[in-house]
Design a protein around this motif. Structure first.
Motif, PDB file in Angstrom:
ATOM      1  N   GLY A   2      90.587 -40.929  11.603  1.00 55.76           N
ATOM      2  CA  GLY A   2      90.006 -40.356  10.391  1.00 55.76           C
ATOM      3  C   GLY A   2      88.537 -40.694  10.219  1.00 55.76           C
ATOM      4  N   THR A   3      87.881 -40.989  11.323  1.00 55.13           N
ATOM      5  CA  THR A   3      86.478 -41.407  11.304  1.00 55.13           C
ATOM      6  C   THR A   3      85.711 -40.548  12.291  1.00 55.13           C
ATOM      7  OG1 THR A   3      87.103 -43.668  10.774  1.00 55.13           O
ATOM      8  CG2 THR A   3      84.935 -43.368  11.744  1.00 55.13           C
ATOM      9  N   TRP A   4      84.541 -40.093  11.897  1.00 56.70           N
ATOM     10  CA  TRP A   4      83.777 -39.240  12.801  1.00 56.70           C
ATOM     11  C   TRP A   4      82.415 -39.814  13.135  1.00 56.70           C
ATOM     12  CZ3 TRP A   4      85.747 -38.053   8.063  1.00 56.70           C
ATOM     13  CH2 TRP A   4      84.864 -37.867   7.019  1.00 56.70           C
ATOM     14  N   SER A   5      82.137 -41.040  12.693  1.00 57.02           N
ATOM     15  CA  SER A   5      80.881 -41.705  13.022  1.00 57.02           C
ATOM     16  C   SER A   5      80.985 -43.163  12.592  1.00 57.02           C
ATOM     17  CB  SER A   5      79.726 -41.010  12.285  1.00 57.02           C
ATOM     18  OG  SER A   5      78.577 -41.818  12.241  1.00 57.02           O
ATOM     19  N   GLY A   6      80.110 -43.985  13.110  1.00 55.50           N
ATOM     20  CA  GLY A   6      80.081 -45.387  12.705  1.00 55.50           C
ATOM     21  C   GLY A   6      79.393 -45.619  11.379  1.00 55.50           C
ATOM     22  N   GLN A   7      78.748 -44.594  10.821  1.00 54.25           N
ATOM     23  CA  GLN A   7      78.051 -44.752   9.547  1.00 54.25           C
ATOM     24  C   GLN A   7      79.045 -45.016   8.412  1.00 54.25           C
ATOM     25  OE1 GLN A   7      75.646 -41.081   9.744  1.00 54.25           O
ATOM     26  NE2 GLN A   7      73.896 -42.478   9.528  1.00 54.25           N
ATOM     27  N   PRO A   8      78.616 -45.715   7.373  1.00 53.61           N
ATOM     28  CA  PRO A   8      79.528 -46.153   6.310  1.00 53.61           C
ATOM     29  C   PRO A   8      80.360 -45.058   5.644  1.00 53.61           C
ATOM     30  CG  PRO A   8      77.446 -47.303   6.107  1.00 53.61           C
ATOM     31  CD  PRO A   8      77.268 -46.262   7.181  1.00 53.61           C
ATOM     32  N   PHE A   9      79.791 -43.888   5.397  1.00 54.95           N
ATOM     33  CA  PHE A   9      80.510 -42.843   4.673  1.00 54.95           C
ATOM     34  C   PHE A   9      81.055 -41.745   5.581  1.00 54.95           C
ATOM     35  CE2 PHE A   9      78.655 -44.771   0.963  1.00 54.95           C
ATOM     36  CZ  PHE A   9      79.644 -44.581   0.009  1.00 54.95           C
ATOM     37  N   ARG A  10      81.183 -42.020   6.849  1.00 48.55           N
ATOM     38  CA  ARG A  10      81.688 -40.998   7.767  1.00 48.55           C
ATOM     39  C   ARG A  10      83.129 -41.303   8.189  1.00 48.55           C
ATOM     40  NH1 ARG A  10      76.910 -38.180  10.707  1.00 48.55           N
ATOM     41  NH2 ARG A  10      75.728 -37.644   8.851  1.00 48.55           N
ATOM     42  N   SER A  11      83.971 -41.510   7.172  1.00 52.09           N
ATOM     43  CA  SER A  11      85.413 -41.659   7.391  1.00 52.09           C
ATOM     44  C   SER A  11      86.128 -41.054   6.196  1.00 52.09           C
ATOM     45  CB  SER A  11      85.799 -43.132   7.555  1.00 52.09           C
ATOM     46  OG  SER A  11      85.756 -43.806   6.320  1.00 52.09           O
ATOM     47  N   ASP A  12      87.355 -40.662   6.415  1.00 54.50           N
ATOM     48  CA  ASP A  12      88.143 -40.085   5.325  1.00 54.50           C
ATOM     49  C   ASP A  12      88.277 -41.059   4.161  1.00 54.50           C
ATOM     50  OD1 ASP A  12      88.525 -37.741   6.771  1.00 54.50           O
ATOM     51  OD2 ASP A  12      90.467 -38.379   7.563  1.00 54.50           O
ATOM     52  N   SER A  13      88.577 -42.311   4.462  1.00 52.35           N
ATOM     53  CA  SER A  13      88.787 -43.313   3.412  1.00 52.35           C
ATOM     54  C   SER A  13      87.542 -43.504   2.560  1.00 52.35           C
ATOM     55  CB  SER A  13      89.188 -44.656   4.025  1.00 52.35           C
ATOM     56  OG  SER A  13      90.360 -44.525   4.767  1.00 52.35           O
ATOM     57  N   ALA A  14      86.399 -43.646   3.214  1.00 51.62           N
ATOM     58  CA  ALA A  14      85.147 -43.866   2.488  1.00 51.62           C
ATOM     59  C   ALA A  14      84.757 -42.638   1.678  1.00 51.62           C
ATOM     60  CB  ALA A  14      84.036 -44.238   3.459  1.00 51.62           C
ATOM     61  N   SER A  15      84.926 -41.470   2.268  1.00 50.23           N
ATOM     62  CA  SER A  15      84.586 -40.234   1.555  1.00 50.23           C
ATOM     63  C   SER A  15      85.467 -40.048   0.331  1.00 50.23           C
ATOM     64  CB  SER A  15      84.724 -39.024   2.480  1.00 50.23           C
ATOM     65  OG  SER A  15      83.742 -39.074   3.481  1.00 50.23           O
ATOM     66  N   ASP A  16      86.750 -40.326   0.472  1.00 50.04           N
ATOM     67  CA  ASP A  16      87.664 -40.222  -0.671  1.00 50.04           C
ATOM     68  C   ASP A  16      87.297 -41.228  -1.751  1.00 50.04           C
ATOM     69  OD1 ASP A  16      89.013 -38.224   0.675  1.00 50.04           O
ATOM     70  OD2 ASP A  16      90.704 -39.508   1.260  1.00 50.04           O
ATOM     71  N   TRP A  17      86.971 -42.449  -1.353  1.00 52.16           N
ATOM     72  CA  TRP A  17      86.603 -43.487  -2.317  1.00 52.16           C
ATOM     73  C   TRP A  17      85.344 -43.100  -3.087  1.00 52.16           C
ATOM     74  CZ3 TRP A  17      82.196 -46.636  -2.378  1.00 52.16           C
ATOM     75  CH2 TRP A  17      82.204 -47.633  -3.352  1.00 52.16           C
ATOM     76  N   ALA A  18      84.430 -42.409  -2.448  1.00 55.53           N
ATOM     77  CA  ALA A  18      83.166 -42.026  -3.086  1.00 55.53           C
ATOM     78  C   ALA A  18      83.394 -41.201  -4.350  1.00 55.53           C
ATOM     79  CB  ALA A  18      82.281 -41.267  -2.109  1.00 55.53           C
ATOM     80  N   TYR A  19      84.518 -40.498  -4.435  1.00 59.57           N
ATOM     81  CA  TYR A  19      84.818 -39.741  -5.653  1.00 59.57           C
ATOM     82  C   TYR A  19      84.948 -40.651  -6.867  1.00 59.57           C
ATOM     83  CZ  TYR A  19      85.602 -35.581  -2.821  1.00 59.57           C
ATOM     84  OH  TYR A  19      85.440 -34.522  -1.976  1.00 59.57           O
ATOM     85  N   ASP A 117      79.980 -50.001  20.064  1.00 59.11           N
ATOM     86  CA  ASP A 117      78.538 -50.204  19.931  1.00 59.11           C
ATOM     87  C   ASP A 117      77.960 -49.394  18.771  1.00 59.11           C
ATOM     88  OD1 ASP A 117      78.545 -51.980  22.047  1.00 59.11           O
ATOM     89  OD2 ASP A 117      77.966 -50.462  23.526  1.00 59.11           O
ATOM     90  N   GLU A 118      78.426 -48.166  18.623  1.00 53.98           N
ATOM     91  CA  GLU A 118      77.948 -47.332  17.507  1.00 53.98           C
ATOM     92  C   GLU A 118      78.286 -47.981  16.164  1.00 53.98           C
ATOM     93  OE1 GLU A 118      78.843 -43.056  15.352  1.00 53.98           O
ATOM     94  OE2 GLU A 118      79.693 -43.412  17.333  1.00 53.98           O
ATOM     95  N   TRP A 119      79.517 -48.442  16.028  1.00 57.26           N
ATOM     96  CA  TRP A 119      79.978 -49.053  14.777  1.00 57.26           C
ATOM     97  C   TRP A 119      79.268 -50.386  14.525  1.00 57.26           C
ATOM     98  CZ3 TRP A 119      83.795 -53.103  13.703  1.00 57.26           C
ATOM     99  CH2 TRP A 119      84.215 -53.121  12.374  1.00 57.26           C
ATOM    100  N   LEU A 120      79.158 -51.204  15.555  1.00 54.41           N
ATOM    101  CA  LEU A 120      78.484 -52.492  15.410  1.00 54.41           C
ATOM    102  C   LEU A 120      77.019 -52.308  15.040  1.00 54.41           C
ATOM    103  CD1 LEU A 120      80.075 -54.396  18.424  1.00 54.41           C
ATOM    104  CD2 LEU A 120      80.521 -54.799  15.980  1.00 54.41           C
ATOM    105  N   SER A 121      76.374 -51.320  15.627  1.00 56.39           N
ATOM    106  CA  SER A 121      74.974 -51.032  15.317  1.00 56.39           C
ATOM    107  C   SER A 121      74.810 -50.602  13.857  1.00 56.39           C
ATOM    108  CB  SER A 121      74.463 -49.946  16.263  1.00 56.39           C
ATOM    109  OG  SER A 121      73.148 -49.590  15.935  1.00 56.39           O
ATOM    110  N   ALA A 122      75.698 -49.730  13.381  1.00 56.46           N
ATOM    111  CA  ALA A 122      75.635 -49.284  11.985  1.00 56.46           C
ATOM    112  C   ALA A 122      75.852 -50.455  11.033  1.00 56.46           C
ATOM    113  CB  ALA A 122      76.669 -48.185  11.734  1.00 56.46           C
ATOM    114  N   ASN A 123      76.812 -51.328  11.346  1.00 57.16           N
ATOM    115  CA  ASN A 123      77.068 -52.500  10.503  1.00 57.16           C
ATOM    116  C   ASN A 123      75.898 -53.480  10.531  1.00 57.16           C
ATOM    117  OD1 ASN A 123      79.532 -51.508   9.703  1.00 57.16           O
ATOM    118  ND2 ASN A 123      80.725 -52.801  11.075  1.00 57.16           N
ATOM    119  N   ALA A 124      75.268 -53.637  11.691  1.00 57.69           N
ATOM    120  CA  ALA A 124      74.107 -54.531  11.797  1.00 57.69           C
ATOM    121  C   ALA A 124      72.945 -54.013  10.956  1.00 57.69           C
ATOM    122  CB  ALA A 124      73.690 -54.689  13.260  1.00 57.69           C
TER     123      ALA A 124
END
Length: 138
Positions: A2-19, A117-124
């Motif tokens: 349910g994730t399409w990128s390592g960026q914080p808001f690029r997952s179903d869970s995060a997008s739903d929570w943003a509401y 690496d993509e996810w770790l880079s976004a978190n860093a």
């Protein structure tokens, strides 16, 4: 996942929570998401993704976002309503980010099978933005 990128808001869970931000009048919805993972072991992937998104909201509040796109439009409106986060909330965001990216996090395990690496880079990048927002670090 349910994730399409390592960026914080690029997952179903995060997008739903943003509401939840649309109706929020203070930082409590963000604080709750952050404290959900702090000090926990065996962290659920959805809780971790939401905590990372909440940390990104704090970074937006510090005017140090790491993601600004269509997925974060509600974040800008939220921050305009509630103002700048205090130092305690920034510290919570850093603690939550560390917990969400820890070995005890299911999300960490899932990213090991994808592109860690993509996810770790976004978190860093998010950690760096939050660190810079602490008093004496900016």
């Amino acid at each position: 996942m349910g994730t399409w990128s390592g960026q914080p808001f690029r997952s179903d869970s995060a997008s739903d929570w943003a509401y939840d931000l649309a109706d929020a009048s203070d930082w409590s919805v963000v604080r709750d998401a952050l404290t959900e993972v702090i000090g926990q072991t065996d962290i659920d992937a959805d809780d971790a993704a939401i905590a990372i998104a909440a940390a990104e909201v704090v970074a937006h509040g510090l005017d140090r976002p790491t993601q600004t796109d269509a997925y974060t439009e509600s974040v800008g409106s939220f921050v305009q309503r509630v103002g700048r986060p205090d130092a305690e909330l920034v510290a919570f965001a850093l603690d939550a980010l560390a917990a969400a990216g820890s070995a005890e996090s299911e999300l960490t395990e899932l990213w090991q099978d994808e592109d860690p690496d993509e996810w770790l880079s976004a978190n860093a990048a998010l950690k760096q933005a939050l660190d810079a927002g602490l008093p004496g670090h900016g």
